[in-house]
Design an enzyme around this catalytic site. Structure first.
Site, PDB file in Angstrom:
ATOM      1  N   LYS A  11       0.825  -1.205   0.000  1.00  0.00           N
ATOM      2  CA  LYS A  11       0.000   0.000   0.000  1.00  0.00           C
ATOM      3  C   LYS A  11       0.870   1.271   0.000  1.00  0.00           C
ATOM      4  O   LYS A  11       2.084   1.219   0.245  1.00  0.00           O
ATOM      5  CB  LYS A  11      -0.936  -0.039   1.210  1.00  0.00           C
ATOM      6  CG  LYS A  11      -2.003  -1.142   1.109  1.00  0.00           C
ATOM      7  CD  LYS A  11      -2.988  -1.080   2.272  1.00  0.00           C
ATOM      8  CE  LYS A  11      -4.067  -2.144   2.161  1.00  0.00           C
ATOM      9  NZ  LYS A  11      -5.047  -2.078   3.294  1.00  0.00           N
ATOM     10  N   TYR A  51     -12.377  -1.973  -3.711  1.00  0.00           N
ATOM     11  CA  TYR A  51     -12.910  -2.118  -2.356  1.00  0.00           C
ATOM     12  C   TYR A  51     -14.438  -2.002  -2.322  1.00  0.00           C
ATOM     13  O   TYR A  51     -15.004  -1.679  -1.268  1.00  0.00           O
ATOM     14  CB  TYR A  51     -12.273  -1.074  -1.436  1.00  0.00           C
ATOM     15  CG  TYR A  51     -10.909  -1.475  -0.896  1.00  0.00           C
ATOM     16  CD1 TYR A  51     -10.752  -2.649  -0.147  1.00  0.00           C
ATOM     17  CD2 TYR A  51      -9.786  -0.683  -1.096  1.00  0.00           C
ATOM     18  CE1 TYR A  51      -9.513  -3.021   0.363  1.00  0.00           C
ATOM     19  CE2 TYR A  51      -8.542  -1.048  -0.578  1.00  0.00           C
ATOM     20  CZ  TYR A  51      -8.416  -2.222   0.143  1.00  0.00           C
ATOM     21  OH  TYR A  51      -7.197  -2.590   0.663  1.00  0.00           O
TER      22      TYR A  51
END
Ligand code: DAT
Ligand code: MG
Length: 143
Positions: A11, A51
């Site tokens: 990330k 997501y």
């Protein structure tokens, strides 16, 4: 037990801290092979789509903003029980609850910025791999 593939993301927090190599080392030390990889600056639309399962959660907007705050390193890991193995190497979602020696324990400080993503089941792994690498974006490691 079976050879599986899983989607992994380093990330933006971990990329910014120059931790790609250290995180890749942990995958390789655990016997996971990288069979696809690319650095991407995600668009908001890409992050929201990735997501989408969390879109009703209170943290969704912050999560998407974080995921587009800088480039991510996206890879497909292959190996025996790769999905579970990668989850174990990453540690618990909240770094404060993650076991010592896991990526999230060692490299992240908060649940908002927790260094790594890993697919959580065979079904999600298949969808997530196709989302970023399509049907034929994988390099089989036969040697
Ligand atoms: P994981 O990434 O361990 O699979 P998840 O799928 O439940 O965890 O959530 C996806 C990401 O959303 C997670 O890595 C960080 C963020 N997140 C989850 N729960 C959160 C919370 N309570 N507050 C803030 N961010 C959260
Ligand atoms: Mg998850």
């Amino acid at each position: 037990m079976a050879i599986e593939r899983t989607l992994s993301i380093v990330k933006p927090d971990a990329v910014a801290k120059n931790l790609i190599g250290q995180i890749y080392s942990r995958f390789e030390a655990a016997g996971l092979k990288i069979v696809a990889a690319k650095m991407v600056q995600l668009t908001r639309e890409q992050a929201e789509g990735f997501y989408a399962v969390h879109k009703e959660r209170p943290f969704f907007n912050d999560l998407v903003s974080f995921m587009i705050s800088g480039p991510v390193m996206i890879q497909v890991l292959e190996g025996e029980s790769a999905i579970q193995k990668n989850r174990e190497i990453m540690g618990a979602t909240d770094p404060k609850k993650a076991a010592a020696g896991t990526i999230r324990h060692d490299f992240a400080v908060s649940v908002d910025e927790n260094a790594a993503h890993g697919s959580d089941a065979p079904e999600t792994a298949a969808v997530e791999i196709e989302y970023f690498f399509g049907k034929d974006g994988i390099c089989p490691r036969t040697r």
